[in-house]
Design a protein around this motif. Structure first.
Motif, PDB file in Angstrom:
ATOM      1  N   UNK A   1       3.152  -3.597 -13.235  1.00  0.00           N
ATOM      2  CA  UNK A   1       4.133  -3.602 -12.148  1.00  0.00           C
ATOM      3  C   UNK A   1       5.501  -3.498 -12.804  1.00  0.00           C
ATOM      4  N   UNK A   2       6.291  -2.559 -12.349  1.00  0.00           N
ATOM      5  CA  UNK A   2       7.608  -2.331 -12.943  1.00  0.00           C
ATOM      6  C   UNK A   2       8.696  -2.928 -12.064  1.00  0.00           C
ATOM      7  N   UNK A   3       9.854  -3.153 -12.677  1.00  0.00           N
ATOM      8  CA  UNK A   3      11.001  -3.628 -11.908  1.00  0.00           C
ATOM      9  C   UNK A   3      11.338  -2.597 -10.837  1.00  0.00           C
ATOM     10  N   UNK A   4      11.648  -3.104  -9.664  1.00  0.00           N
ATOM     11  CA  UNK A   4      12.012  -2.209  -8.570  1.00  0.00           C
ATOM     12  C   UNK A   4      13.414  -1.662  -8.794  1.00  0.00           C
ATOM     13  N   UNK A   5      13.596  -0.408  -8.455  1.00  0.00           N
ATOM     14  CA  UNK A   5      14.922   0.203  -8.576  1.00  0.00           C
ATOM     15  C   UNK A   5      15.650   0.207  -7.234  1.00  0.00           C
TER      16      UNK A   5
END
Length: 154
Positions: A89-93
């Motif tokens: 899960x990546x940081x939301x932009x």
């Protein structure tokens, strides 16, 4: 055998998988905080409350996962830089568009559910009822949330 009567080597494998899960939960938690803080639009009041409920639940799960790793006899990672390296899960932009936030939450739940089922399978094989119970509870709860968030999008 470790202090709770489980094979140490297999417990290490399980702790590594739990560490990966912890990283993913931690990134999701911070994303959801961002969604809560920065949300805009016509669904603000509805989603603002739901996002707060979600991040309050996530922090409890994060704590339980970290403590489970410790119970298995291993150190729990706490550095966010390491979480970012491990997490699928990546940081939301973005954090202002509620519908997009819900879509990102659903994608994150899919990742978590896959990882939790893998952990459940491994914990079952090594007779680790503590981890098994934790994962079963999380899976059941998140499957319901997937249904609810999906219903919101429809």
């Amino acid at each position: 055998m470790n202090a709770i009567g489980l094979d140490t080597e297999k417990s290490k494998e399980l702790a590594d998988k739990l560490s990966d899960l912890l990283a993913n939960y931690s990134v999701l938690y911070q994303n959801v905080r961002g969604y809560h803080w920065n949300l805009e639009g016509d669904k603000f009041f509805e989603l603002h409350v739901k996002f707060e409920e979600l991040y309050n639940d996530l922090i409890l799960k994060i704590d339980a996962i970290a403590e489970r790793i410790r119970t298995l006899g291993f150190a729990s990672e706490y550095r966010f830089t390491e979480y970012l390296k491990l997490s699928e899960i990546k940081e939301s932009s973005q954090a202002t568009d509620g519908r997009n936030s819900v879509k990102e939450i659903l994608e994150a739940f899919k990742i978590l559910l896959i990882k939790q089922r893998e952990i459940l399978d491994l914990s079952d094989k090594i007779n680790d009822e503590g981890t098994n119970s934790l994962m079963s509870d999380y899976i059941r709860e998140q499957e319901i949330l997937v249904w609810m968030y999906s219903a919101f999008l429809n």
